[in-house]
Design a protein around this motif. Structure first.
Motif, PDB file in Angstrom:
ATOM      1  N   SER A   1      38.305  33.396  31.148  1.00 41.80           N
ATOM      2  CA  SER A   1      39.154  34.047  32.150  1.00 41.80           C
ATOM      3  C   SER A   1      38.413  35.196  32.825  1.00 41.80           C
ATOM      4  O   SER A   1      37.365  35.660  32.350  1.00 41.80           O
ATOM      5  N   MET A   2      38.994  35.667  33.914  1.00 35.01           N
ATOM      6  CA  MET A   2      38.442  36.815  34.627  1.00 35.01           C
ATOM      7  C   MET A   2      38.351  38.020  33.686  1.00 35.01           C
ATOM      8  O   MET A   2      37.325  38.719  33.649  1.00 35.01           O
ATOM      9  N   ALA A   3      39.409  38.237  32.898  1.00 34.19           N
ATOM     10  CA  ALA A   3      39.420  39.381  31.983  1.00 34.19           C
ATOM     11  C   ALA A   3      38.300  39.259  30.958  1.00 34.19           C
ATOM     12  O   ALA A   3      37.582  40.234  30.689  1.00 34.19           O
ATOM     13  N   GLN A   4      38.131  38.059  30.395  1.00 34.91           N
ATOM     14  CA  GLN A   4      37.110  37.876  29.371  1.00 34.91           C
ATOM     15  C   GLN A   4      35.711  37.978  29.967  1.00 34.91           C
ATOM     16  O   GLN A   4      34.797  38.548  29.344  1.00 34.91           O
ATOM     17  N   TYR A   5      35.532  37.425  31.183  1.00 32.10           N
ATOM     18  CA  TYR A   5      34.229  37.489  31.846  1.00 32.10           C
ATOM     19  C   TYR A   5      33.794  38.950  32.034  1.00 32.10           C
ATOM     20  O   TYR A   5      32.643  39.314  31.757  1.00 32.10           O
ATOM     21  N   VAL A   6      34.729  39.767  32.480  1.00 28.03           N
ATOM     22  CA  VAL A   6      34.411  41.176  32.726  1.00 28.03           C
ATOM     23  C   VAL A   6      34.173  41.923  31.413  1.00 28.03           C
ATOM     24  O   VAL A   6      33.253  42.741  31.301  1.00 28.03           O
ATOM     25  N   LYS A   7      35.007  41.608  30.409  1.00 30.19           N
ATOM     26  CA  LYS A   7      34.846  42.283  29.113  1.00 30.19           C
ATOM     27  C   LYS A   7      33.504  41.930  28.470  1.00 30.19           C
ATOM     28  O   LYS A   7      32.919  42.746  27.746  1.00 30.19           O
ATOM     29  N   ASP A   8      33.013  40.712  28.730  1.00 31.32           N
ATOM     30  CA  ASP A   8      31.715  40.297  28.175  1.00 31.32           C
ATOM     31  C   ASP A   8      30.545  40.999  28.858  1.00 31.32           C
ATOM     32  O   ASP A   8      29.402  40.878  28.409  1.00 31.32           O
ATOM     33  N   ARG A   9      30.827  41.671  29.983  1.00 34.02           N
ATOM     34  CA  ARG A   9      29.778  42.374  30.743  1.00 34.02           C
ATOM     35  C   ARG A   9      30.168  43.836  30.918  1.00 34.02           C
ATOM     36  O   ARG A   9      30.539  44.258  32.020  1.00 34.02           O
ATOM     37  N   PRO A  10      30.060  44.612  29.879  1.00 30.75           N
ATOM     38  CA  PRO A  10      30.506  46.021  29.965  1.00 30.75           C
ATOM     39  C   PRO A  10      29.714  46.846  30.965  1.00 30.75           C
ATOM     40  O   PRO A  10      30.178  47.891  31.420  1.00 30.75           O
ATOM     41  N   GLY A  11      28.520  46.361  31.333  1.00 32.26           N
ATOM     42  CA  GLY A  11      27.708  47.107  32.297  1.00 32.26           C
ATOM     43  C   GLY A  11      27.931  46.690  33.739  1.00 32.26           C
ATOM     44  O   GLY A  11      27.268  47.203  34.655  1.00 32.26           O
ATOM     45  N   LEU A  12      28.895  45.770  33.963  1.00 27.82           N
ATOM     46  CA  LEU A  12      29.137  45.279  35.327  1.00 27.82           C
ATOM     47  C   LEU A  12      29.534  46.437  36.246  1.00 27.82           C
ATOM     48  O   LEU A  12      30.452  47.189  35.943  1.00 27.82           O
ATOM     49  N   LYS A  13      28.851  46.541  37.368  1.00 25.75           N
ATOM     50  CA  LYS A  13      29.040  47.726  38.220  1.00 25.75           C
ATOM     51  C   LYS A  13      29.310  47.364  39.685  1.00 25.75           C
ATOM     52  O   LYS A  13      30.043  48.078  40.367  1.00 25.75           O
ATOM     53  N   TYR A  14      28.708  46.273  40.169  1.00 28.68           N
ATOM     54  CA  TYR A  14      28.859  45.889  41.581  1.00 28.68           C
ATOM     55  C   TYR A  14      29.519  44.517  41.651  1.00 28.68           C
ATOM     56  O   TYR A  14      28.928  43.506  41.266  1.00 28.68           O
ATOM     57  N   ILE A  15      30.741  44.468  42.168  1.00 26.77           N
ATOM     58  CA  ILE A  15      31.525  43.232  42.184  1.00 26.77           C
ATOM     59  C   ILE A  15      31.900  42.913  43.627  1.00 26.77           C
ATOM     60  O   ILE A  15      32.471  43.761  44.328  1.00 26.77           O
TER      61      ILE A  15
END
Length: 327
Positions: free
Chosen positions: A7-21
């Motif tokens: 899911s979108m939530a899991q994808y983002v949680k798996d990438r804690p360093g995600l900064k530019y979306i």
């Protein structure tokens, strides 16, 4: 059975360093709403978040019910969230003056006397010049590094493709320019009586520009920092747009986060007594959902229902968060 692997939530949680979306897709599929919902979700997680529009036809002010044009503006009622519709006019005027100075200096270097104004005006009338200015504003915002997360609402995908691809195209161009400039400078020094090395502001500019583009390209292609999400409807044309451009993003090294499917009719609310056009619409969406599961296998991050009200204002976005960030 086809379904959402991550899911979108899991994808983002798996990438804690995600900064530019980034969000892109065909016009009218709900890019602005998805960008707004995602920015709100990050803000709710306690992350200082910037929601920025790089679409020349801005919609954020309308979505948020407050004016966010021209400067970063705190979103009322949402701690940690700022919004900004980027204004390119100031950048274009600054670029005009900058280009004019460089042309005049270059022609002086070549011992040619002329007026640069006509060159500048003709060059800046090109529609691509506004995209260039938008790109400059976008990376300037990223380079300032004042926020934990940046969510960009981009123009329809073809424009977004050009916008995000500029760092690579510019890098290729500036390397050629530097090579030509270096050859010209060497020749001038060889022919000079004094053999004295002269200052070269144009070369200094090219070196600075090259470094700036290299930095932008590094950020935009870093899988830990950047993700581009496509938004589609269960319809032929938006799906075709994504299929056409998704490989291009891979080729340019821009990480693709996945696909969000918007405005799907909730079948549990459709009865045999429902109007025929509604049942036909459901059947049509079913067929295209089969295609989406097949074409974007493992990349679908959310299936968002068609709601009975348009998404407007902070309350509307808050209501939409639970549909996008499931789990």
């Amino acid at each position: 059975m086809a379904g959402i692997d991550k899911s979108m939530a899991q994808y983002v949680k798996d990438r804690p360093g995600l900064k530019y979306i980034f969000f892109g897709g065909k016009g009218g599929v709900g890019k602005t709403v998805m960008a707004g919902v995602t920015a709100m979700w990050f803000a709710q997680q306690g992350r200082k978040t910037m929601l920025a529009s790089t679409n020349p036809v801005h919609s954020l002010s309308g979505l948020l019910d407050q004016n966010v044009f021209g400067q970063p503006t705190a979103v009322k009622g949402v701690p940690n969230l700022w919004a900004y519709e980027i204004d390119t006019k100031e950048t274009i005027e600054r670029s005009k003056a900058d280009i004019k100075n460089k042309i005049q200096w270059f022609l002086k270097f070549a011992e040619i006397s002329t007026q640069a104004d006509q060159f500048v005006e003709s060059a800046t009338m090109n529609p691509a010049f506004e995209e260039s200015a938008m790109f400059e504003n976008m990376i300037e915002l990223m380079f300032k590094d004042e926020y934990d997360v940046y969510v960009f609402d981009t123009a329809p995908t073809a424009n977004a493709r050009r916008l995000l691809g500029m760092s690579k195209v510019y890098s290729l161009w500036v390397n050629k320019m530097m090579k030509s400039r270096d050859e010209a400078r060497s020749l001038r020094e060889m022919l000079s009586f004094t053999k004295k090395k002269e200052e070269d502001p144009l070369m200094d500019y090219l070196i600075s520009f090259r470094d700036r583009m290299a930095h932008a390209q590094k950020l935009l292609t870093d899988k830990a920092l950047t993700s581009f999400f496509f938004v589609t409807l269960p319809e032929a044309l938006p799906i075709a747009v994504i299929k056409r451009f998704i490989n291009w993003f891979h080729d340019f090294g821009i990480p693709v986060g996945g696909v969000l499917v918007n405005m799907v009719i909730q079948k549990d609310q459709v009865l045999t007594s429902s109007p025929e056009f509604v049942r036909n619409r459901v059947a049509m969406q079913d067929a295209y959902m089969d295609q989406i599961w097949s074409d974007f296998n493992g990349q679908v991050r959310a299936v968002i229902p068609l709601l009975d009200n348009e998404v407007r204002g902070v309350k509307g976005l808050e209501n939409f968060v639970k549909h996008t960030f499931v789990g």
